[in-house]
Design an enzyme around this catalytic site. Structure first.
Site, PDB file in Angstrom:
ATOM      1  N   LEU A 145       0.839  -1.197   0.000  1.00 23.02           N
ATOM      2  CA  LEU A 145       0.000   0.000   0.000  1.00 23.02           C
ATOM      3  C   LEU A 145       0.874   1.247   0.000  1.00 23.02           C
ATOM      4  O   LEU A 145       1.921   1.262   0.650  1.00 23.02           O
ATOM      5  CB  LEU A 145      -0.912  -0.010   1.230  1.00 23.02           C
ATOM      6  CG  LEU A 145      -1.906  -1.175   1.326  1.00 23.02           C
ATOM      7  CD1 LEU A 145      -2.601  -1.165   2.683  1.00 23.02           C
ATOM      8  CD2 LEU A 145      -2.936  -1.092   0.225  1.00 23.02           C
ATOM      9  N   GLU A 167      -7.924   6.476  10.541  1.00 25.58           N
ATOM     10  CA  GLU A 167      -7.317   6.588   9.209  1.00 25.58           C
ATOM     11  C   GLU A 167      -6.879   5.203   8.757  1.00 25.58           C
ATOM     12  O   GLU A 167      -6.031   4.565   9.394  1.00 25.58           O
ATOM     13  CB  GLU A 167      -6.123   7.540   9.235  1.00 25.58           C
ATOM     14  CG  GLU A 167      -5.587   7.857   7.847  1.00 25.58           C
ATOM     15  CD  GLU A 167      -4.474   8.893   7.871  1.00 25.58           C
ATOM     16  OE1 GLU A 167      -3.909   9.168   6.794  1.00 25.58           O
ATOM     17  OE2 GLU A 167      -4.175   9.426   8.963  1.00 25.58           O
ATOM     18  N   LEU A 168      -7.429   4.733   7.663  1.00 27.09           N
ATOM     19  CA  LEU A 168      -7.241   3.361   7.212  1.00 27.09           C
ATOM     20  C   LEU A 168      -5.770   3.016   7.009  1.00 27.09           C
ATOM     21  O   LEU A 168      -5.056   3.701   6.270  1.00 27.09           O
ATOM     22  CB  LEU A 168      -8.022   3.136   5.917  1.00 27.09           C
ATOM     23  CG  LEU A 168      -8.012   1.708   5.352  1.00 27.09           C
ATOM     24  CD1 LEU A 168      -8.680   0.740   6.324  1.00 27.09           C
ATOM     25  CD2 LEU A 168      -8.709   1.672   3.994  1.00 27.09           C
ATOM     26  N   ASP A 169      -5.314   1.934   7.666  1.00 31.21           N
ATOM     27  CA  ASP A 169      -3.955   1.401   7.530  1.00 31.21           C
ATOM     28  C   ASP A 169      -2.877   2.435   7.807  1.00 31.21           C
ATOM     29  O   ASP A 169      -1.781   2.377   7.232  1.00 31.21           O
ATOM     30  CB  ASP A 169      -3.752   0.806   6.126  1.00 31.21           C
ATOM     31  CG  ASP A 169      -4.615  -0.428   5.894  1.00 31.21           C
ATOM     32  OD1 ASP A 169      -4.886  -1.150   6.864  1.00 31.21           O
ATOM     33  OD2 ASP A 169      -5.023  -0.655   4.743  1.00 31.21           O
ATOM     34  N   ALA A 170      -3.170   3.395   8.678  1.00 23.35           N
ATOM     35  CA  ALA A 170      -2.202   4.458   8.966  1.00 23.35           C
ATOM     36  C   ALA A 170      -1.969   4.650  10.458  1.00 23.35           C
ATOM     37  O   ALA A 170      -1.486   5.693  10.885  1.00 23.35           O
ATOM     38  CB  ALA A 170      -2.668   5.769   8.336  1.00 23.35           C
TER      39      ALA A 170
END
Length: 284
Positions: free
Chosen positions: A196, A226-229
């Site tokens: 990603l 916050e998605l994948d953060a």
């Protein structure tokens, strides 16, 4: 051995280690581990200390209050106090992929993880035979756009009923809502490939193969809005070569994913993670 684990953070200043050490010495604490870190850019001090409780002069229920009165209030210090018993209670969320689940359950069964697993939740039935073979309750809660919020309420109710301390998303292919995440801040661990944001979608390893990548990686992190953060806990990479097929990349990637996730779980169980400013300090 029953032990206590203290994790502190405060503005960097002289004498912090001495004051904490003096507190433990004064109350007959036998120190097992001690580690500290200073973030010079923001001037913050972080520390983890563990000690035996058998000879400690303060009762477990009074340690936090006494430490606050004798040390923390004078240093404007935030701290968390943990004990290695009883064992933390971990819930696992899965979908269809089994590699991370098998790795977690095998480490649990062999005693590598000092944890209780009161339940596994899934939006599919595929992995029910795996979970029930370990005599762990399995809950099938299908999710779609129309029932997502209702299912999350049911999931939260189950987690509270089973007194779950933290959650592991072992390739659970659903995005959690902000309301769900807020129920478990810095207590939801996720794993994903490290392609990603370059390669998104259902087949990232195939897309990476088409691009001719030479490194495959995985990232374990705490889940945030916050998605994948969220704060990164652990990462690892593996090299691939031109003769590796897409299926080879998938296998190599899954091997990395399960090892990275299990390391992150172990750090969390041993209280070796301090999260701040969307980053982590890992006390190895």
């Amino acid at each position: 051995m029953e032990k206590a684990i203290l994790i502190v953070q405060c503005k960097d200043q002289k004498g912090i280690v001495a004051k904490v050490s003096e507190f433990l010495y004064k109350h007959k604490g036998n120190i097992l581990e001690i580690d500290q870190h200073v973030d010079e850019e923001i001037g913050m001090f972080f520390m983890r200390a563990s000690w035996e409780l058998e000879s400690f002069a303060i009762q477990k229920e009074q340690i936090a209050k006494t430490f606050e009165m004798e040390v923390a209030q004078f240093l404007n210090m935030k701290f968390d106090l943990y004990f290695n018993s009883p064992k933390p209670r971990m819930a696992i969320f899965v979908s269809k992929l089994s590699h991370c689940l098998f790795d977690i359950l095998s480490r649990y069964y062999s005693g590598q993880f000092q944890v209780e697993i009161p339940l596994v939740i899934s939006n599919h039935l595929d992995l029910k035979p795996v979970v029930t073979s370990f005599r762990i309750p399995f809950y099938h809660l299908p999710v779609d756009k129309s029932n997502k919020m209702a299912v999350e309420k049911e999931q939260i109710a189950l987690l509270k009923q089973h007194k779950v301390d933290f959650i592991v998303l072992a390739r659970y292919m659903q995005i959690l809502s902000g309301n769900f995440i807020n129920e478990f801040p810095n207590r939801i661990i996720n794993i994903h490939h490290s392609f990603l944001p370059a390669f998104v979608g259902a087949k990232p390893y195939h897309a990476a193969y088409e691009r001719g990548v030479k490194i495959i990686g995985a990232t374990a992190h705490y889940v945030t809005d916050e998605l994948d953060a969220g704060p990164i806990i652990e990462q690892e990479v593996a090299r691939v070569r031109h003769h590796n097929s897409p299926s080879d990349l998938v296998q190599i990637g899954q091997d990395v994913e399960k090892v990275v996730l299990s390391k992150a779980i172990k750090y969390h169980l041993e209280r070796k993670i301090l999260a701040y400013r969307n980053k982590t300090v890992i006390f190895y």
